[in-house]
Design a protein around this motif. Structure first.
Motif, PDB file in Angstrom:
ATOM      1  N   SER A 116       0.840  -1.198   0.000  1.00 52.14           N
ATOM      2  CA  SER A 116       0.000   0.000   0.000  1.00 52.14           C
ATOM      3  C   SER A 116       0.874   1.247   0.000  1.00 52.14           C
ATOM      4  O   SER A 116       1.933   1.290   0.619  1.00 52.14           O
ATOM      5  CB  SER A 116      -0.917   0.005   1.224  1.00 52.14           C
ATOM      6  N   LEU A 144      -4.947   4.897   3.884  1.00 52.75           N
ATOM      7  CA  LEU A 144      -6.267   4.290   3.882  1.00 52.75           C
ATOM      8  C   LEU A 144      -6.191   2.802   3.532  1.00 52.75           C
ATOM      9  O   LEU A 144      -6.782   1.957   4.217  1.00 52.75           O
ATOM     10  CB  LEU A 144      -7.195   5.023   2.915  1.00 52.75           C
ATOM     11  N   HIS A 145      -5.461   2.488   2.477  1.00 53.54           N
ATOM     12  CA  HIS A 145      -5.327   1.080   2.101  1.00 53.54           C
ATOM     13  C   HIS A 145      -4.521   0.312   3.140  1.00 53.54           C
ATOM     14  O   HIS A 145      -4.813  -0.858   3.413  1.00 53.54           O
ATOM     15  CB  HIS A 145      -4.687   0.951   0.714  1.00 53.54           C
ATOM     16  N   GLU A 183      -6.973  -0.481   5.867  1.00 50.73           N
ATOM     17  CA  GLU A 183      -7.962  -1.478   5.474  1.00 50.73           C
ATOM     18  C   GLU A 183      -7.344  -2.869   5.358  1.00 50.73           C
ATOM     19  O   GLU A 183      -7.978  -3.870   5.724  1.00 50.73           O
ATOM     20  CB  GLU A 183      -8.622  -1.071   4.159  1.00 50.73           C
ATOM     21  N   ALA A 227      -6.707  -4.162   8.860  1.00 53.31           N
ATOM     22  CA  ALA A 227      -7.951  -4.535   9.525  1.00 53.31           C
ATOM     23  C   ALA A 227      -8.649  -5.718   8.865  1.00 53.31           C
ATOM     24  O   ALA A 227      -9.708  -6.158   9.322  1.00 53.31           O
ATOM     25  CB  ALA A 227      -8.894  -3.333   9.568  1.00 53.31           C
ATOM     26  N   LEU A 234     -10.020  -5.689   5.898  1.00 51.58           N
ATOM     27  CA  LEU A 234     -11.147  -5.245   5.074  1.00 51.58           C
ATOM     28  C   LEU A 234     -10.873  -5.416   3.582  1.00 51.58           C
ATOM     29  O   LEU A 234     -11.777  -5.290   2.766  1.00 51.58           O
ATOM     30  CB  LEU A 234     -11.460  -3.780   5.387  1.00 51.58           C
ATOM     31  N   GLU A 235      -9.637  -5.662   3.226  1.00 55.36           N
ATOM     32  CA  GLU A 235      -9.254  -6.022   1.866  1.00 55.36           C
ATOM     33  C   GLU A 235      -7.953  -6.804   1.963  1.00 55.36           C
ATOM     34  O   GLU A 235      -7.225  -6.700   2.952  1.00 55.36           O
ATOM     35  CB  GLU A 235      -9.091  -4.784   0.977  1.00 55.36           C
ATOM     36  N   THR A 272      -4.279  -3.838  -2.231  1.00 55.82           N
ATOM     37  CA  THR A 272      -4.554  -2.448  -2.543  1.00 55.82           C
ATOM     38  C   THR A 272      -4.825  -2.286  -4.040  1.00 55.82           C
ATOM     39  O   THR A 272      -4.212  -2.960  -4.877  1.00 55.82           O
ATOM     40  CB  THR A 272      -3.385  -1.542  -2.127  1.00 55.82           C
ATOM     41  N   THR A 310     -10.150  -6.235  -3.221  1.00 59.67           N
ATOM     42  CA  THR A 310      -9.645  -4.879  -3.069  1.00 59.67           C
ATOM     43  C   THR A 310     -10.810  -3.891  -3.006  1.00 59.67           C
ATOM     44  O   THR A 310     -11.920  -4.184  -3.463  1.00 59.67           O
ATOM     45  CB  THR A 310      -8.712  -4.515  -4.241  1.00 59.67           C
ATOM     46  N   ASN A 311     -10.551  -2.713  -2.463  1.00 61.83           N
ATOM     47  CA  ASN A 311     -11.542  -1.643  -2.358  1.00 61.83           C
ATOM     48  C   ASN A 311     -11.132  -0.451  -3.232  1.00 61.83           C
ATOM     49  O   ASN A 311      -9.991  -0.349  -3.675  1.00 61.83           O
ATOM     50  CB  ASN A 311     -11.676  -1.164  -0.906  1.00 61.83           C
ATOM     51  N   HIS A 312     -12.079   0.467  -3.459  1.00 67.18           N
ATOM     52  CA  HIS A 312     -11.813   1.750  -4.130  1.00 67.18           C
ATOM     53  C   HIS A 312     -11.289   1.571  -5.551  1.00 67.18           C
ATOM     54  O   HIS A 312     -10.463   2.344  -6.035  1.00 67.18           O
ATOM     55  CB  HIS A 312     -10.821   2.599  -3.311  1.00 67.18           C
TER      56      HIS A 312
END
Length: 452
Positions: free
Chosen positions: A317, A321-322, A325, A328, A330-331, A334, A361-363
């Motif tokens: 990352s 933010l990545h 995440e 945590a 959450l993904e 990245t 991945t998010n975003h």
């Protein structure tokens, strides 16, 4: 019925219960009473912790097995994902290493094209040779050698079994060891000609096929401007193959010390570099302070590159933010590099993803992908069997020199330390040749031995 049959075949190949062929599923060679029945191997002991240990030698499990006496191996950027714990289903004691070559030491009675004492390179994936994918030489997607149900659930399909790459890919012991068991050795070993040294043949196992596949599968064409994200060995060789395919220019996106090394490997009139650490990035950054803006400036009269190749990975990352995440859970990966590729290439450009991405991945900028007609191509694990004979011929002809990426020659006994040097990009390390006590004298092209 077909799924159950495939799972049963894969479980038999991997051992008895699809667990790693490490300390649990090994025994001795026929003992003369004079030779130790153990071997040295690099094993994973936990996140960021690998060790050289004495473990039992492998045995034949199936009639099509070959026991290879390892004469050369290497460290790949993919191995670092295992070191960092980014790939799931690693177990303490797993033997690492998916790129290796050596001499056939013991050959199963079902193998008729491998001879004891001859040299072979193994493909990093384990293919059955008979399924729909293998018939088309798409060996990395073999339907029978990996019975892992979690991978199939996550991906909607599964890859072939792989050496030294977690139970997620079948749990097979790897080749960063003095001996390794090669299942279906009649399919997964390529004989090394006498005029090709181990130091060159070794890289047919993965890196050459992977970088070549990245370029071919993404569709690099004559006069393309090609942006390459990641200047490690895969990225470097992707640049070599891109220029071979007629690309007008390659632009490497990375940072020091790798960019300085890359500058020495490519003609100045064919090369540009972008140091991402010198750019602030972000939506509110100045026009010239993002990777995307810089690539637009360098390529296609402001349109951007025709092609972008991702040769890094999804675990690194760049922004907080990545990082948060991923920490945590959450993904798993990245989307930053993939988004930079999508946003930087010209409309209707192509983006190929070869760096390892494990899961979700998010975003992700799907809007730019759709609106601008970007082709996003998951190159997949490269099907080594599709390319390795042609690449070997190029090595024999002298038109392909794998040694241009090899910076160090090291000993197996030092490999636990080498992993961390490679991870930190210290000592100018790019690609290594790992010798064992069975290795041949160094070829004239080999770097000198470095001990750690």
């Amino acid at each position: 019925m077909a799924l159950a049959q495939a799972a049963n075949i894969a479980e038999k190949i991997a051992g008895h219960d699809n667990s790693a062929i490490t300390q649990q599923d090994v025994s001795t060679f026929p003992s003369s009473g004079r030779e130790d029945d153990s071997m040295k191997a690099l094993v994973w002991m936990g996140k960021n912790h690998v060790e050289i240990l004495d473990v039992p030698k492998p045995k034949l499990v199936e009639d099509r097995d070959v026991i290879l006496k390892v004469t050369g191996s290497t460290v790949c950027g993919s191995d670092l994902h295992l070191l960092h714990g980014a790939i799931i289903e690693m177990k303490k004691g797993d033997i690492l290493g998916h790129e290796f070559c050596g001499e056939a030491a013991v050959v199963g009675r079902g193998v008729h094209n491998v001879e004891v004492g001859r040299r072979y390179v193994a493909s990093f994936q384990i293919a059955c040779g008979d399924c729909w994918f293998c018939e088309r030489r798409l060996s990395s997607q073999c339907a029978r050698t990996n019975a892992n149900t979690l991978e199939k659930t996550m991906y909607g399909g599964q890859t072939a079994g792989m050496f030294g790459y977690a139970h997620f890919t079948g749990g097979f012991a790897g080749g960063q060891a003095e001996y390794v068991r090669v299942p279906m050795g009649d399919v997964n070993l390529l004989e090394i000609p006498g005029n090709v040294p181990d130091e060159k043949a070794l890289f047919l196992s993965d890196v050459l096929a992977t970088s070549y596949h990245c370029v071919v599968d993404t569709g690099v064409e004559k006069d393309d401007d090609v942006a390459i994200f990641g200047a490690g060995p895969i990225g470097q060789m992707a640049g070599v193959f891109a220029l071979e395919k007629g690309a007008k220019k390659v632009v490497f996106v990375d940072t020091e010390p790798r960019l300085s090394l890359i500058r020495t490997k490519f003609p100045a009139d064919k090369l540009e570099v972008v140091d991402y650490k010198k750019l602030s990035g972000g939506l509110l950054a100045g026009k010239k302070n993002t990777v995307v803006a810089r690539l637009k400036e360098l390529c296609g009269d402001g349109r951007g590159p025709d092609v972008a190749l991702e040769c890094a990975a999804g675990e690194y990352s760049k922004g907080w933010l990545h990082w948060l995440e991923m920490a945590a859970g959450l993904e798993t990966d990245t989307s930053e590099l993939v988004n930079e590729m999508i946003e930087s290439v010209r409309s209707f450009g192509r983006c190929g993803v070869t760096g390892i991405y494990a899961g979700y991945t998010n975003h992700f900028n799907i809007g730019s992908l759709m609106q601008r007609g970007i082709r996003l191509i998951g190159n997949g694990q490269a099907p080594v069997h599709l390319y390795w004979k042609d690449l070997l011929q190029s090595i024999e002809k002298g038109t392909l020199d794998p040694m241009q990426m090899v910076s160090h020659r090291v000993r197996l006994e030092d490999l636990d330390k080498v992993y961390h040097v490679f991870d930190k990009k210290q000592d100018g390390m790019q690609k290594v040749f790992v010798e064992t006590k069975f290795s041949y004298p160094a070829s004239k092209e080999s770097p000198p031995l470095t001990r750690y």
